[in-house]
Each structure stands twice: as C-alpha cells, then as structure tokens.
Design a protein around this motif. Structure first.
Motif, PDB file in Angstrom:
ATOM      1  N   GLN A 223       0.916  -1.273   0.023  1.00  0.00           N
ATOM      2  CA  GLN A 223       0.123   0.063  -0.054  1.00  0.00           C
ATOM      3  C   GLN A 223       0.799   1.289  -0.022  1.00  0.00           C
ATOM      4  N   VAL A 224       2.256   1.135   0.214  1.00  0.00           N
ATOM      5  CA  VAL A 224       2.830   2.320   0.094  1.00  0.00           C
ATOM      6  C   VAL A 224       3.087   2.966  -1.046  1.00  0.00           C
ATOM      7  N   ALA A 225       2.623   4.216  -1.288  1.00  0.00           N
ATOM      8  CA  ALA A 225       2.726   5.085  -2.608  1.00  0.00           C
ATOM      9  C   ALA A 225       4.018   5.091  -3.194  1.00  0.00           C
ATOM     10  N   SER A 226       4.505   4.937  -4.575  1.00  0.00           N
ATOM     11  CA  SER A 226       5.780   4.786  -5.196  1.00  0.00           C
ATOM     12  C   SER A 226       6.464   5.853  -4.806  1.00  0.00           C
ATOM     13  N   HIS A 227       5.946   7.073  -4.511  1.00  0.00           N
ATOM     14  CA  HIS A 227       6.755   8.258  -4.443  1.00  0.00           C
ATOM     15  C   HIS A 227       7.864   8.125  -3.241  1.00  0.00           C
ATOM     16  N   TRP A 228       7.142   7.291  -2.351  1.00  0.00           N
ATOM     17  CA  TRP A 228       8.220   7.149  -1.343  1.00  0.00           C
ATOM     18  C   TRP A 228       9.403   6.523  -1.325  1.00  0.00           C
ATOM     19  N   TYR A 229       9.542   5.582  -2.454  1.00  0.00           N
ATOM     20  CA  TYR A 229      10.753   5.071  -2.758  1.00  0.00           C
ATOM     21  C   TYR A 229      10.789   4.388  -4.049  1.00  0.00           C
ATOM     22  N   PRO A 230      10.691   5.132  -5.180  1.00  0.00           N
ATOM     23  CA  PRO A 230      10.543   4.685  -6.353  1.00  0.00           C
ATOM     24  C   PRO A 230      11.152   3.477  -6.737  1.00  0.00           C
ATOM     25  N   SER A 231      10.675   2.674  -7.607  1.00  0.00           N
ATOM     26  CA  SER A 231      11.332   1.458  -8.123  1.00  0.00           C
ATOM     27  C   SER A 231      12.140   1.760  -9.395  1.00  0.00           C
TER      28      SER A 231
ATOM     29  N   HIS B 248      21.341  24.603  -1.178  1.00  0.00           N
ATOM     30  CA  HIS B 248      21.708  25.169  -2.560  1.00  0.00           C
ATOM     31  C   HIS B 248      21.800  23.915  -3.440  1.00  0.00           C
ATOM     32  N   ILE B 249      21.783  22.618  -3.006  1.00  0.00           N
ATOM     33  CA  ILE B 249      22.063  21.678  -4.007  1.00  0.00           C
ATOM     34  C   ILE B 249      20.673  20.747  -4.011  1.00  0.00           C
ATOM     35  N   TRP B 250      20.322  19.897  -2.919  1.00  0.00           N
ATOM     36  CA  TRP B 250      19.179  19.300  -2.563  1.00  0.00           C
ATOM     37  C   TRP B 250      17.843  19.883  -2.868  1.00  0.00           C
ATOM     38  N   LEU B 251      17.695  20.994  -2.622  1.00  0.00           N
ATOM     39  CA  LEU B 251      16.396  21.723  -2.825  1.00  0.00           C
ATOM     40  C   LEU B 251      16.693  22.659  -3.970  1.00  0.00           C
ATOM     41  N   LYS B 252      17.505  22.478  -5.014  1.00  0.00           N
ATOM     42  CA  LYS B 252      17.715  23.338  -5.921  1.00  0.00           C
ATOM     43  C   LYS B 252      16.615  23.295  -7.133  1.00  0.00           C
ATOM     44  N   ASP B 253      16.173  21.924  -7.283  1.00  0.00           N
ATOM     45  CA  ASP B 253      15.551  21.585  -8.398  1.00  0.00           C
ATOM     46  C   ASP B 253      13.795  21.263  -8.288  1.00  0.00           C
ATOM     47  N   GLY B 254      13.454  21.623  -7.023  1.00  0.00           N
ATOM     48  CA  GLY B 254      11.976  21.215  -6.808  1.00  0.00           C
ATOM     49  C   GLY B 254      11.759  21.334  -5.170  1.00  0.00           C
ATOM     50  N   PRO B 255      10.184  21.312  -4.849  1.00  0.00           N
ATOM     51  CA  PRO B 255       9.860  21.343  -3.613  1.00  0.00           C
ATOM     52  C   PRO B 255      10.483  20.270  -2.556  1.00  0.00           C
ATOM     53  N   PHE B 256      10.857  18.976  -3.054  1.00  0.00           N
ATOM     54  CA  PHE B 256      11.230  18.071  -2.252  1.00  0.00           C
ATOM     55  C   PHE B 256      12.792  17.605  -2.709  1.00  0.00           C
ATOM     56  N   LEU B 257      13.501  16.932  -1.696  1.00  0.00           N
ATOM     57  CA  LEU B 257      14.899  16.469  -2.054  1.00  0.00           C
ATOM     58  C   LEU B 257      14.960  15.791  -3.343  1.00  0.00           C
ATOM     59  N   ALA B 258      16.302  16.363  -4.253  1.00  0.00           N
ATOM     60  CA  ALA B 258      16.688  15.822  -5.314  1.00  0.00           C
ATOM     61  C   ALA B 258      15.642  16.016  -6.694  1.00  0.00           C
ATOM     62  N   GLY B 259      14.906  17.091  -6.502  1.00  0.00           N
ATOM     63  CA  GLY B 259      14.129  17.688  -7.490  1.00  0.00           C
ATOM     64  C   GLY B 259      12.711  16.726  -7.466  1.00  0.00           C
ATOM     65  N   ASN B 260      12.362  16.145  -6.545  1.00  0.00           N
ATOM     66  CA  ASN B 260      11.126  15.492  -6.653  1.00  0.00           C
ATOM     67  C   ASN B 260       9.889  16.554  -6.282  1.00  0.00           C
ATOM     68  N   SER B 261       8.923  16.146  -6.842  1.00  0.00           N
ATOM     69  CA  SER B 261       7.680  16.693  -6.702  1.00  0.00           C
ATOM     70  C   SER B 261       6.714  16.261  -5.444  1.00  0.00           C
ATOM     71  N   GLN B 262       6.990  15.129  -5.124  1.00  0.00           N
ATOM     72  CA  GLN B 262       6.355  14.487  -4.018  1.00  0.00           C
ATOM     73  C   GLN B 262       7.464  14.073  -3.027  1.00  0.00           C
TER      74      GLN B 262
END
Lengths: 242, 242
Positions: free
Chosen positions: A80-88, A149-163
């Motif tokens: 049931q864990v949504a895939s954005h938490w730990y994408p395959s 400056h690096i991990w939040l550079k490209d999106g609201p969540f870490l490493a450029g993720n949107s979720q």
C-alpha cells in the motif's frame, strides 16, 4: 503478527518511522525504548538490536535496525505504500540513496553532534569539548547550505522530486530535532535557510496530521530543555562573578 | 558511452568501485581526481559532484555520487553482476542495507577519522586535537568489535552470507586503509580481531587478482607515509630534548 516498531519519539529516526507507518496505513505496535532511561541496553532489547540503538523493527522473523534501511524495507514489503516514497525506477531510486548516504556523513553528524555536545552532554553530566563543538557546528552549517543550494535546487522536495520520498521524511525529522536548542541558537542556525524552512513545512503538510502529532513529545521536551539550560546558564554566570 | 568512474585509488570507496567494476566485467573509464592536489574542488569536477567528494560516476545522463549508492546502482543497472553482490530478495537486501548504514556512522567514522587525525592532519599541516583522537579511536575499536562479534558471527561474509556482497567490498576496503598507519599502531588496533582479518583475506581472494592490483598504490604510499611519520617523530623527540 503485527509489525513492531521499537523507538522513542524523542529520537528523530524513530519519529520518521512512526510517521511513515501512520501516513501509509501500515498497522504497527509502538514499543517505547526510553533512551533517557538507557532501555536500549536491556538484555531483551539486545535480542532485537545487538547494536543497542533505536529504532528497530520486528516483522515476523525479521529483526531490522538502521532507520534508512527500515524505511526502504517497509516501502518494499507493504504494497500500500505509494511509489513516490521509494520509487522502483533505478535512476530515481539512486538519487534517493544518494541523499540518504549523504545524510549519514553530513546533516546527521552535524545536527545530532551539535545537539549532543551543546545540550544533552551538559544537561546529563557528560563532558563536551570546545573543539568538538566548533567542528560539529561547522558540519551542521555546511550541511544546511548544501540542503538549500543543492538538494532543494530543483523542486519542492529533495533531489528535485515533486512529492516526498523517505529521504524527505528522515531529513526533515533531523531538522526538527534542532527545535530542542534555545530560541536564539535555533534562529541563528536555521533562519538563513529559507528553502530548508519551507521544505520542512511542505513535508509537514504532506504528512499531516501525523507529523505534528508525532512531534508533540519533542515540543514538550523543548520547554523543559530550554528551562534547564537557562537555569544552568544563570548558575554559571553567578559562579563566574563570585 | 562507457561508464566513467572518478576517483583516487588512495580513497577506500574509490577502490571498492574500481574493484567491483573489474570483477563484474563492467567496462569503464577511470578518471583520476587526485585528492592530495585538491582536484575535487575544480570547476569541472563540481559539475559532476557538487559536494566536491570522490568517488562519483557518470553513466549516460546520470551523474551519481556516494559510494554505497553507486554500488547499489551498478548492481541493478548492469545485468552481468552476480546476484550475491546485491540480492533482489527483500530480506537479504535489507540485511545488506543495514550493514551499509551502520558502516557510515561507525566503522567509516572511526577508521577514516583515526587516519585523518593521527596521520593525514599532522603530515599536511592541519590541526588535530587529542580529545578528537581519543573519540575516533574509541569509535574504531568499538566498530571492529561489532564487526567481529555481530556482523561476522554467522558466516564467512557480513550478515551471515556465504558469498561477498557490496557491503563486504566497501567495508574491507575501509579496513585496508588502516595499512597506512605505522606497523605498531596497525597491529595494536587490528590484531585482536581474528575474524575480521580472515574476512578481509576472504574478500581479497573472492575478488582476486583485482583487489591486490587496485591496492598497489596504497602500499606504495604506506612506505612513504611511514617514513614521513618516523622522521616527524624523530624531529619532535629532538625538539623536546632541547
């Protein structure tokens, strides 16, 4: 047999696991291992985690410790864990691993080291050394700058993720631990990092109402710690005038 | 485009990645980033790894850093990698993650911290503090004890495995770094841990001839470092007699 989570809500990785289970509807039994009472050294707990650290889980036959490991496992073992938490997806997953590995050597070392040496050690009668404090504060400030400056550079969540991923949850809980510091130290350290502050808020919203609920104990302790540190500081001032 | 591996064979995680590629027949181009010449701070390398650390890889569009992350990625992205390196079974994989996460906070911190503070700092004009040396030595000794009594309790390789995983390779390369210490320090620290010594030998054999070949530079440097430290120690003795 229901999943067992061993932890203490005053420990940042324990909170991350509890929030993760709640937000993903994973049924679990929470077993408190009070670190201020040294319960992590009991023979019973040693059977669960021979490293005498929290958090740990027991899922059927499996005993597992290390918080990053636990969240990766839960993401894979509970459908049931949504895939954005730990994408395959191998590329997306690699980026999340990269944040998590970086966390160990930088943000965690800086934040946990600073809190231990400036707050927990003096309040609990352990020695802390000025050189060590300088070193961990430097690691903490450098880590916050890399987050901003690096991990939040490209999106609201870490490493450029949107979720949010498991990395957001683990690292946001690490930042929350800084709430135990005095208001002055907290502001001095955190206020230059506006993206970091916003991202913690976003992680909080994405996991509401569980994030706030699981952090209640931290805020109760904040009050106590701040009072104790203020008393200690007043006593030191009086002593130095004598 | 062939996989690019950026590293320095004097860095333990760089060596682990190079050995892994060689033993698994992954074609790669090795690009030296000499850490003693501070090449990790060049603008070109910053484009690869904004954290200015080695190792890093570039695989097509993907730029990746953090050695554990890189070996997990390579295991998944290159189908010729034998499954024992990073099993897809969720339980076996969780155990390997657990060793890897533990490595960050304990063995790596102890071993790399001890070498930096007792060897690299004095030889390169950086300050090191006695309290910090005591602290990192204690972490190192505790980590070796946990390796011996917990991680190597149930089999020849870590976490009870009969064949090596990426964790064995990464942690064995970490232990090899201790070869840079003086013979006396090396023996004092490592000789009580007979299982650890045997496991490093087993990892070496399982990855022969690449393990020894990739460690050649380390042994060349061992000779140089030991001579430099002996000269420094003689100078200090003369000074203290004057």
């Amino acid at each position: 047999m229901v999943l067992k989570v061993y932890g203490d809500r005053l420990s940042q990785p324990s909170r991350a696991i509890i929030i993760f289970c709640k937000i993903n509807g994973i049924e679990f039994e929470e077993i408190e291992i009070n670190i201020f009472k040294n319960q992590q050294y009991s023979p019973e707990y040693k059977e669960i985690n021979p490293m005498n650290q929290i958090p740990a889980i027991v899922d059927g036959e499996l005993k597992l410790f290390e918080s990053h490991t636990i969240l990766m496992y839960l993401s894979c073992a509970f459908p049931q864990v949504a895939s954005h938490w730990y994408p395959s997806d191998v590329y997306k997953r690699a980026k999340i691993h990269s944040v998590l590995d970086w966390h160990h050597s930088f943000l965690r070392r800086g934040a946990a080291g600073f809190i231990f040496n400036t707050l927990l050690a003096p309040l609990n009668g352990f020695r802390s050394y000025p050189q060590v404090i300088i070193q961990v504060e430097e690691i903490l400030l450098r880590s916050l700058s890399k987050l901003e400056h690096i991990w939040l550079k490209d999106g609201p969540f870490l490493a450029g993720n949107s979720q949010p991923s498991i990395a957001d949850l683990l690292l946001a809980c690490e930042i929350m631990q800084l709430e135990l510091l005095s208001e002055k130290d907290y502001d001095r350290i955190l206020s230059p990092y506006v993206k970091v502050i916003q991202w913690v808020e976003d992680t909080k919203s994405a996991t509401a109402p569980h994030f706030d609920e699981v952090h209640e104990l931290l805020f109760e302790s904040q009050k106590r710690f701040r009072e104790q540190m203020a008393t200690k500081s007043r006593k030191t001032q009086v002593k130095s005038k004598m």
